[in-house]
Design a protein around this motif. Structure first.
Motif, PDB file in Angstrom:
ATOM      1  N   GLU A   1       0.828  -1.198   0.000  1.00  0.00           N
ATOM      2  CA  GLU A   1       0.000   0.000   0.000  1.00  0.00           C
ATOM      3  C   GLU A   1       0.869   1.258   0.000  1.00  0.00           C
ATOM      4  OE1 GLU A   1      -3.807  -1.178   2.669  1.00  0.00           O
ATOM      5  OE2 GLU A   1      -1.872  -1.349   3.672  1.00  0.00           O
ATOM      6  N   ALA A   2       0.416   2.268  -0.715  1.00  0.00           N
ATOM      7  CA  ALA A   2       1.025   3.598  -0.640  1.00  0.00           C
ATOM      8  C   ALA A   2       0.363   4.343   0.518  1.00  0.00           C
ATOM      9  CB  ALA A   2       0.824   4.345  -1.940  1.00  0.00           C
ATOM     10  N   LEU A   3       1.180   5.015   1.318  1.00  0.00           N
ATOM     11  CA  LEU A   3       0.692   5.705   2.511  1.00  0.00           C
ATOM     12  C   LEU A   3       0.910   7.207   2.384  1.00  0.00           C
ATOM     13  CD1 LEU A   3      -0.160   5.999   5.528  1.00  0.00           C
ATOM     14  CD2 LEU A   3       2.246   5.522   6.109  1.00  0.00           C
ATOM     15  N   ILE A   4      -0.133   7.975   2.685  1.00  0.00           N
ATOM     16  CA  ILE A   4      -0.051   9.428   2.835  1.00  0.00           C
ATOM     17  C   ILE A   4      -0.579   9.769   4.223  1.00  0.00           C
ATOM     18  CG2 ILE A   4      -0.866  11.668   2.026  1.00  0.00           C
ATOM     19  CD1 ILE A   4      -1.111  10.505  -0.747  1.00  0.00           C
ATOM     20  N   SER A   5       0.181  10.538   4.985  1.00  0.00           N
ATOM     21  CA  SER A   5      -0.229  10.857   6.352  1.00  0.00           C
ATOM     22  C   SER A   5      -0.023  12.335   6.638  1.00  0.00           C
ATOM     23  CB  SER A   5       0.562  10.016   7.362  1.00  0.00           C
ATOM     24  OG  SER A   5       1.935  10.370   7.342  1.00  0.00           O
TER      25      SER A   5
END
Length: 358
Positions: free
Chosen positions: A274-278
């Protein structure tokens, strides 16, 4: 007859060995006494003209922890301080992310810190300094922890809710380690018990000013409402501070996460990349009563398997009731895109709690 003058030592037998022992003890304790004396000679000058002598423990979130023999460790509001002197060596973090090391020399300019480094003297506006830690700080002194718990009962439908949370943070000169645990259990007369558990472990390495900092994370999650029996996630990426002041902080990051998931009623384990943006937002008011608001948002886009998104949003409010004890109110929202029905599944709720920060 020749008369000789003989020097005599008056006193009880054994006096000389005791005198020697006392001298040796004084020599051994001398450096320790000097260190203790040095630690208690930090000087704070307030804008109203008051003066306080003691030891600086730390500066963070707009408050300085200051230890005096009469009061113990107390919290001083950073914007009330006009000048600060100390012969101890400190690590300073400025609002632009710059890290500096040195002692705090005496300054003649109000609202200014004079930092004496190994190579230069720098005059810094006092409010440009957002964090400060003595280099001599022990492992324990760099730890911050808090626990909170809540319970509620609704008579109308016999709804019972319990929640528990724990936060841990250790910050050193070049790294930060944090751990968070949140759990809630709800049950009612008409609905079965529902459990929500989320554990997060994170590591962040601080690089040079203005750079992106690498981070690593490990997560464990269970959510009955979303049909998740257990999910483990491990990954990492890069993050940076968009804003870091004595009143607020904003952090943005992104990376890759590898997860494995077991759903209720399924005998197979699903794995995904998964690609994560936080994004993390923190706002704190240190005037009485102290208020702390934090928001965390994570968005995961599956790159393999079902290729469907998921995400979570957490908002936490904390009001200090009295020293280190607080009342909390939390809101959470989570969503999943189900692969079999292609319909989103959500879980949301709120709860109140009482907690202690130490």
């Amino acid at each position: 007859m020749e008369r000789r003058n003989v020097a005599r030592t008056h006193g009880k037998p054994g006096s000389l060995p005791r005198i020697v022992a006392a001298a040796l003890l004084a020599a051994a304790l001398g450096p320790l006494t000097a260190t203790v004396a040095l630690a208690q000679t930090d000087i704070v000058l307030f804008k109203n003209g008051d003066r306080l002598t003691g030891e600086v423990k730390a500066l963070d979130r707009g408050k300085i922890s200051f230890d005096t023999p009469a009061t113990g460790v107390i919290k001083l509001e950073w914007d009330d301080i006009d000048q600060l002197y100390s012969a101890m060596t400190f690590e300073l973090i400025l609002d632009n992310g710059e890290e500096l090391y040195g002692t705090l020399a005496q300054s003649t300019t109000p609202g200014e810190i004079r930092l004496q480094t190994a190579t230069e003297t720098r005059n810094l506006p006092i409010l440009d300094v957002v964090r400060m830690t003595p280099i001599k700080s022990t492992f324990i002194e760099r730890i911050e922890m808090s626990v909170d718990a809540g319970y509620s009962l609704a008579k109308a439908n016999d709804l019972v809710q319990t929640n528990f949370g724990y936060d841990f943070q250790y910050r050193a000169q070049k790294r930060q380690v944090s751990a968070n645990f949140d759990s809630s259990i709800s049950s009612s007369e008409s609905d079965p018990s529902s459990t929500r558990v989320f554990t997060n472990l994170a590591y962040r390495r601080f690089l040079s000013k203005g750079n992106w900092d690498p981070f690593g994370l490990g997560q464990f999650e269970r959510n009955d409402e979303l049909g998740i029996d257990q999910r483990q996630s491990f990954g990492g990426g890069m993050s940076r501070w968009l804003r870091d002041t004595n009143a607020s902080r904003i952090s943005f990051g992104g990376g890759l996460v590898f997860s494995s998931e077991d759903e209720f009623g399924s005998t197979t384990t699903t794995t995904d990349t998964e690609a994560l943006i936080s994004m993390d937002l923190e706002w704190f008011r240190y005037d009485e009563p102290e208020l702390d608001v934090s928001t965390q948002f994570n968005l995961y886009q599956r790159l393999s398997g079902s290729k469907e998104p998921r995400g979570n949003l957490d908002v936490n409010f904390r009001w200090e009731i009295f020293k280190d004890f607080f009342w909390g109110f939390s809101i959470y929202y989570s969503f999943e895109q189900q692969s079999d029905t292609e319909e989103p599944t959500t879980d949301y709720g709120s709860f109140t709690s009482l907690g202690w920060k130490f």
